[in-house]
Design a protein around this motif. Structure first.
Motif, PDB file in Angstrom:
ATOM      1  N   GLY A 123      -2.786  24.602  99.714  1.00  0.00           N
ATOM      2  CA  GLY A 123      -3.422  24.513  98.412  1.00  0.00           C
ATOM      3  C   GLY A 123      -3.172  25.738  97.552  1.00  0.00           C
ATOM      4  O   GLY A 123      -3.050  25.637  96.328  1.00  0.00           O
ATOM      5  N   LEU A 124      -3.073  26.890  98.182  1.00  0.00           N
ATOM      6  CA  LEU A 124      -2.844  28.125  97.437  1.00  0.00           C
ATOM      7  C   LEU A 124      -1.470  28.141  96.785  1.00  0.00           C
ATOM      8  O   LEU A 124      -1.320  28.548  95.638  1.00  0.00           O
ATOM      9  N   VAL A 125      -0.449  27.705  97.516  1.00  0.00           N
ATOM     10  CA  VAL A 125       0.909  27.703  96.979  1.00  0.00           C
ATOM     11  C   VAL A 125       0.982  26.853  95.714  1.00  0.00           C
ATOM     12  O   VAL A 125       1.591  27.237  94.713  1.00  0.00           O
ATOM     13  N   SER A 126       0.343  25.692  95.757  1.00  0.00           N
ATOM     14  CA  SER A 126       0.353  24.809  94.593  1.00  0.00           C
ATOM     15  C   SER A 126      -0.267  25.490  93.373  1.00  0.00           C
ATOM     16  O   SER A 126       0.270  25.412  92.255  1.00  0.00           O
ATOM     17  N   LEU A 127      -1.381  26.216  93.567  1.00  0.00           N
ATOM     18  CA  LEU A 127      -2.046  26.883  92.454  1.00  0.00           C
ATOM     19  C   LEU A 127      -1.206  28.047  91.923  1.00  0.00           C
ATOM     20  O   LEU A 127      -1.075  28.236  90.708  1.00  0.00           O
ATOM     21  N   TYR A 128      -0.646  28.848  92.829  1.00  0.00           N
ATOM     22  CA  TYR A 128       0.229  29.941  92.402  1.00  0.00           C
ATOM     23  C   TYR A 128       1.394  29.418  91.568  1.00  0.00           C
ATOM     24  O   TYR A 128       1.738  29.973  90.520  1.00  0.00           O
ATOM     25  N   ARG A 129       2.030  28.355  92.042  1.00  0.00           N
ATOM     26  CA  ARG A 129       3.211  27.832  91.347  1.00  0.00           C
ATOM     27  C   ARG A 129       2.846  27.181  90.020  1.00  0.00           C
ATOM     28  O   ARG A 129       3.632  27.224  89.068  1.00  0.00           O
ATOM     29  N   ARG A 130       1.661  26.607  89.931  1.00  0.00           N
ATOM     30  CA  ARG A 130       1.209  26.069  88.650  1.00  0.00           C
ATOM     31  C   ARG A 130       1.053  27.195  87.632  1.00  0.00           C
ATOM     32  O   ARG A 130       1.363  27.025  86.449  1.00  0.00           O
ATOM     33  N   ILE A 131       0.548  28.347  88.099  1.00  0.00           N
ATOM     34  CA  ILE A 131       0.429  29.501  87.200  1.00  0.00           C
ATOM     35  C   ILE A 131       1.800  29.906  86.687  1.00  0.00           C
ATOM     36  O   ILE A 131       1.998  30.097  85.483  1.00  0.00           O
ATOM     37  N   ARG A 132       2.766  30.028  87.602  1.00  0.00           N
ATOM     38  CA  ARG A 132       4.104  30.467  87.197  1.00  0.00           C
ATOM     39  C   ARG A 132       4.760  29.482  86.244  1.00  0.00           C
ATOM     40  O   ARG A 132       5.418  29.883  85.279  1.00  0.00           O
ATOM     41  N   ARG A 133       4.570  28.201  86.490  1.00  0.00           N
ATOM     42  CA  ARG A 133       5.209  27.190  85.648  1.00  0.00           C
ATOM     43  C   ARG A 133       4.638  27.147  84.237  1.00  0.00           C
ATOM     44  O   ARG A 133       5.271  26.607  83.325  1.00  0.00           O
ATOM     45  N   CYS A 134       3.451  27.713  84.062  1.00  0.00           N
ATOM     46  CA  CYS A 134       2.885  27.777  82.707  1.00  0.00           C
ATOM     47  C   CYS A 134       3.815  28.513  81.753  1.00  0.00           C
ATOM     48  O   CYS A 134       3.811  28.251  80.545  1.00  0.00           O
ATOM     49  N   PHE A 135       4.620  29.446  82.285  1.00  0.00           N
ATOM     50  CA  PHE A 135       5.418  30.320  81.432  1.00  0.00           C
ATOM     51  C   PHE A 135       6.883  29.909  81.360  1.00  0.00           C
ATOM     52  O   PHE A 135       7.707  30.637  80.826  1.00  0.00           O
ATOM     53  N   GLU A 136       7.212  28.730  81.892  1.00  0.00           N
ATOM     54  CA  GLU A 136       8.608  28.288  81.865  1.00  0.00           C
ATOM     55  C   GLU A 136       9.044  27.874  80.467  1.00  0.00           C
ATOM     56  O   GLU A 136      10.205  27.980  80.107  1.00  0.00           O
ATOM     57  N   ASP A 137       8.112  27.369  79.666  1.00  0.00           N
ATOM     58  CA  ASP A 137       8.410  26.981  78.291  1.00  0.00           C
ATOM     59  C   ASP A 137       7.658  27.933  77.369  1.00  0.00           C
ATOM     60  O   ASP A 137       6.433  27.981  77.379  1.00  0.00           O
ATOM     61  N   SER A 138       8.382  28.696  76.563  1.00  0.00           N
ATOM     62  CA  SER A 138       7.757  29.722  75.728  1.00  0.00           C
ATOM     63  C   SER A 138       7.409  29.228  74.325  1.00  0.00           C
ATOM     64  O   SER A 138       7.125  30.009  73.438  1.00  0.00           O
ATOM     65  N   SER A 139       7.408  27.923  74.115  1.00  0.00           N
ATOM     66  CA  SER A 139       7.171  27.395  72.768  1.00  0.00           C
ATOM     67  C   SER A 139       5.715  27.548  72.328  1.00  0.00           C
ATOM     68  O   SER A 139       5.432  27.652  71.139  1.00  0.00           O
ATOM     69  N   GLU A 140       4.763  27.556  73.267  1.00  0.00           N
ATOM     70  CA  GLU A 140       3.349  27.681  72.940  1.00  0.00           C
ATOM     71  C   GLU A 140       2.696  28.748  73.819  1.00  0.00           C
ATOM     72  O   GLU A 140       1.887  28.438  74.693  1.00  0.00           O
ATOM     73  N   PRO A 141       3.034  30.027  73.607  1.00  0.00           N
ATOM     74  CA  PRO A 141       2.548  31.075  74.511  1.00  0.00           C
ATOM     75  C   PRO A 141       1.031  31.195  74.573  1.00  0.00           C
ATOM     76  O   PRO A 141       0.481  31.511  75.630  1.00  0.00           O
ATOM     77  N   ARG A 142       0.336  30.940  73.464  1.00  0.00           N
ATOM     78  CA  ARG A 142      -1.117  31.068  73.490  1.00  0.00           C
ATOM     79  C   ARG A 142      -1.754  29.982  74.350  1.00  0.00           C
ATOM     80  O   ARG A 142      -2.714  30.234  75.083  1.00  0.00           O
TER      81      ARG A 142
END
Length: 283
Positions: A123-142
């Motif tokens: 479960g931890l790996v999934s949450l960590y990777r979800r955090i990282r994937r938030c920044f894959e697209d820089s179109s809406e940084p806020r």
């Protein structure tokens, strides 16, 4: 390259003052790869997915293996090193904010007790990777910042609910550890000022020779060398922005921009201007 595998996502707009993710990543360092002794200005949390390594904090060493999570606290001296025979594979996230200190205390985590033991990594790996994937697209940084802070809260909740804290074995730092930690914090907070080691020692209530000896024993560097390291590391970060080289030099405590440039080239292998140009190409 110090890692066999390495991925990282960076928050380009950390706006959540309460609890903001700065970056998150995953890596498999090579055998015996070591980071530190060093100090960060933010919280940095690693969870070990496989293998093992040693985390040093507060003057003691802890072996961390699969399912263990270790926390680096802002202003606290640390180092960590991968096993020579079974180097760890870990995943991490860095964060800061007004609520961070209280959240860590609620989880039973302090610089004296910085490890959570044996959590379910699935479960931890999934949450960590979800955090990282938030920044894959820089179109809406806020919006990405908002999403990442939400996943971080879920990650911390899971760690706090499932994990078991490992005490370091004693509640008090030794005198020498405390002295060095105070000096580290002083340098980290005051590096942009015209610091003298004698002045720092006097302000902290220690004899200069005694403090310098203790500092070198613990960090492998003199206070002056450590101060220079902090200034140059901060300069690297500032050079990624829009300040001129002269402004960067002044911001990290150098009155002479030419002297700063000379030291930076010797340290980084590139002039400040070359480093900035290369960094922008990479971006």
């Amino acid at each position: 390259m110090d890692h066999e595998e390495f991925t990282v996502g960076i928050n380009l707009s950390p706006r959540d003052r309460s609890l903001a993710v700065l970056f998150s990543g995953e890596g498999k360092p090579y055998p015996a790869h070591k980071i530190g002794p060093a100090v960060h200005g933010y919280y940095l949390m690693h969870t070990v997915l496989s293998g093992e390594g040693v985390f040093e904090c507060g003057g003691q060493s802890l072996i961390c293996r699969e399912g263990d999570t270790f926390i680096i606290f802002p202003g606290v001296l640390f180092s960590y090193e991968a096993s020579a025979s079974q180097p760890w594979h870990y995943i991490w996230t860095a964060f800061q904010g007004e609520a961070a200190h209280d959240v860590m205390e609620d989880m039973g985590l302090t610089p004296r007790h910085p490890v959570i033991h044996k959590t379910s990594i699935r479960g931890l790996v999934s949450l960590y990777r979800r955090i990282r994937r938030c920044f894959e697209d820089s179109s809406e940084p806020r919006l990405q910042d908002l999403e990442a802070s939400g996943w971080l809260r879920l990650l911390l909740h899971r760690l706090g609910k499932e994990g078991k804290r490992i005490p370091l074995g004693r509640d008090d730092l030794s005198d020498i550890d405390r002295q060095v930690e105070q000096a580290i914090r002083w340098i980290t907070l005051q590096y942009h000022q015209p610091i003298t080691i004698e002045g720092m020692a006097q302000s902290l209530g220690y004899h200069r020779a005694h403090l310098s000896k203790a500092f070198k024993q613990k960090t492998g560097r003199s206070p002056k060398q450590y101060l220079m390291q902090v200034r140059l590391e901060q300069a690297k970060t500032l050079l990624e922005g829009t300040l001129t080289v002269e402004q960067v030099a002044s911001a990290v405590g150098f009155k002479d921009a030419l002297y700063f440039s000379k030291l930076f080239r010797r340290w980084a292998g590139l002039s400040p201007t070359e480093y900035r140009g290369q960094n922008r190409i990479q971006r």
